[in-house]
Design a protein around this motif. Structure first.
Motif, mmCIF file in Angstrom:
data_model
loop_
_atom_site.group_PDB
_atom_site.id
_atom_site.type_symbol
_atom_site.label_atom_id
_atom_site.label_comp_id
_atom_site.label_asym_id
_atom_site.label_seq_id
_atom_site.Cartn_x
_atom_site.Cartn_y
_atom_site.Cartn_z
ATOM 1 N N THR A 62 3.809 13.400 -3.532
ATOM 2 C CA THR A 62 5.323 13.518 -3.533
ATOM 3 C C THR A 62 5.677 14.821 -2.712
ATOM 4 O O THR A 62 6.477 14.895 -1.598
ATOM 5 N N GLU A 63 5.289 15.938 -3.537
ATOM 6 C CA GLU A 63 5.723 17.478 -2.856
ATOM 7 C C GLU A 63 4.861 17.546 -1.586
ATOM 8 O O GLU A 63 5.471 18.142 -0.375
ATOM 9 N N GLY A 80 -3.117 13.115 4.985
ATOM 10 C CA GLY A 80 -3.947 13.223 6.228
ATOM 11 C C GLY A 80 -3.414 12.576 7.459
ATOM 12 O O GLY A 80 -3.507 13.010 8.735
ATOM 13 N N GLN A 81 -2.769 11.561 7.405
ATOM 14 C CA GLN A 81 -2.297 10.782 8.596
ATOM 15 C C GLN A 81 -1.134 11.686 9.260
ATOM 16 O O GLN A 81 -0.727 11.323 10.300
ATOM 17 N N PRO A 115 0.738 -1.304 -0.082
ATOM 18 C CA PRO A 115 -0.121 0.100 0.008
ATOM 19 C C PRO A 115 0.731 1.196 -0.014
ATOM 20 O O PRO A 115 1.952 1.259 0.572
ATOM 21 N N VAL A 116 0.123 2.369 -0.434
ATOM 22 C CA VAL A 116 1.024 3.487 -0.845
ATOM 23 C C VAL A 116 1.512 4.081 0.694
ATOM 24 O O VAL A 116 2.664 4.460 0.867
ATOM 25 N N TRP A 117 0.586 3.856 1.676
ATOM 26 C CA TRP A 117 0.944 4.475 2.953
ATOM 27 C C TRP A 117 2.293 3.810 3.586
ATOM 28 O O TRP A 117 3.366 4.230 4.026
ATOM 29 N N GLN A 118 2.564 2.546 3.181
ATOM 30 C CA GLN A 118 3.802 1.740 3.524
ATOM 31 C C GLN A 118 4.954 2.239 2.579
ATOM 32 O O GLN A 118 5.984 2.352 3.126
ATOM 33 N N LEU A 119 4.504 2.434 1.260
ATOM 34 C CA LEU A 119 5.619 3.119 0.612
ATOM 35 C C LEU A 119 6.259 4.307 1.187
ATOM 36 O O LEU A 119 7.463 4.736 0.784
ATOM 37 N N ALA A 120 5.277 5.197 1.801
ATOM 38 C CA ALA A 120 5.610 6.528 2.161
ATOM 39 C C ALA A 120 6.306 6.317 3.405
ATOM 40 O O ALA A 120 6.587 7.596 4.147
ATOM 41 N N GLY A 121 6.502 5.243 4.091
ATOM 42 C CA GLY A 121 7.102 5.190 5.155
ATOM 43 C C GLY A 121 6.246 5.451 6.545
ATOM 44 O O GLY A 121 6.732 5.910 7.477
#
Length: 334
Positions: free
Chosen positions: A257-258, A292-293, A108-114
């Motif tokens: 990203t930004e 938002g997280q 999931p994207v949240w995991q890719l974003a750390g």
């Protein structure tokens, strides 16, 4: 990244009813949807542009066609920031790249974003400017809302009457107001005093973009958020001493990203962080939900204005928003 193919579609998302803010009336949200394919996997992103910058659908379509070759060459997200200017077109591509990477990785994207596993977020529900009694009626009917944001028009007595009517109808909710650049610096003392009486917790963008310096020495007991004044990462340092909160919108800055970089910089500088939206469907709220997280204030109610949202859609329950992975982002926990 492997070479990609890009499909672009322009769509008009019809609103259930017209929506008024200072100086503008919306009857639909016009968006572009970018779909990127690598032959095995697909990623999608939605961009709505920035109406007050002339970043409309024709502009976004032209920007996407101008950039088609570099997009289909398969840039990474950091490189994309150097290849396209901020705005709705880059937002749609950036979010499609995140979605595509999530599909490729099975992550999931949240995991890719750390980020840690996501949680449901309390979101504001926005009331467009109208007669005070009608706005109070709408607030009373929005029973699930725990937080309400009120659009102002720059008419001080009428705006304060709007806020008072809504507070009387919903004495328990968190209230914020959005000036949408409609006020003058000379009005701020009276505006803030009236808002304090109604326990308003946030004043968003009271002055016009370009007049931020007039807030440099103004000390408000209500936190002031910068929206139109803060478009991209480059604008965040200038918020210090003028704003208390940075309202990050993916259409303004050009993508998730930004936006994540802006949130990090705002935190480093001691500023509060808010995620907002320029309107749009659930496809546009998915990336905002990830951002938002990291935020103190969440304004992700865009789909609630639509006559018809996409399916699958984000969920609004008890004043919270939840974006399942089926909406966008490749596997956010359901």
């Amino acid at each position: 990244m492997a070479r990609l193919t890009m499909d672009v579609a322009a769509e008009g998302l019809r609103l259930a009813q017209p929506f008024r803010i200072a100086g503008y009336l919306f009857e639909r949200f016009d968006v572009v949807v970018v779909t990127l394919r690598d032959g095995h996997h697909t990623g999608r992103g939605e961009g709505g542009g920035v109406y007050y910058l002339g970043d409309d659908v024709p502009h976004m379509l032209a920007e996407l066609e101008r950039s088609r070759e570099v997009i289909e060459a398969g840039p990474d997200r950091d490189t994309l920031r150097t290849l396209m200017p901020p705005g709705g077109a880059r937002n749609a591509v950036d979010c499609a790249l995140w979605d595509l990477e999530a599909a490729r990785c099975g992550m999931p994207v949240w995991q890719l974003a750390g980020l840690p596993p996501p949680r449901a977020l309390r979101t504001t529900f926005t009331l467009g400017a109208n007669e005070p009694a009608l706005m109070a009626e709408a607030a009373a009917l929005c029973t699930q809302a725990q937080a309400i944001k009120i659009k102002l028009t720059g008419d001080l007595p009428l705006d304060l009457a709007r806020v008072a009517a809504i507070r009387a109808a919903r004495p328990e909710v968190w209230l914020g107001v959005d000036g949408n650049q409609g006020y003058q610096a000379a009005d701020l003392d009276d505006l803030v005093a009236g808002l304090l009486l109604q326990r308003v917790a946030l004043l968003e963008q009271p002055l016009a973009r370009g007049r931020e310096a007039e807030l440099q020495h103004y000390r408000s007991p209500i936190p002031i958020a910068g929206d139109e004044s803060i478009l991209t990462l480059a604008d965040v340092p200038g918020a210090v001493g003028r704003f208390d909160v940075v309202n990050i919108k993916l259409d303004k800055c050009g993508g998730l990203t930004e936006a994540l970089l802006m949130a990090d910089e705002a935190r480093r500088l001691g500023l509060g962080v808010m995620v907002g939206n320029m309107g749009g469907s659930s496809l546009a709220m998915g990336p905002g939900f990830v951002l938002g997280q990291r935020c103190d204030i969440v304004d992700l109610d865009g789909p609630t204005f639509l006559a018809n949202d996409r399916s699958p859609a984000v969920d609004y329950v008890h004043g919270n928003v939840w974006a399942p992975g089926t909406v966008w982002g490749g596997g956010v926990l359901a």
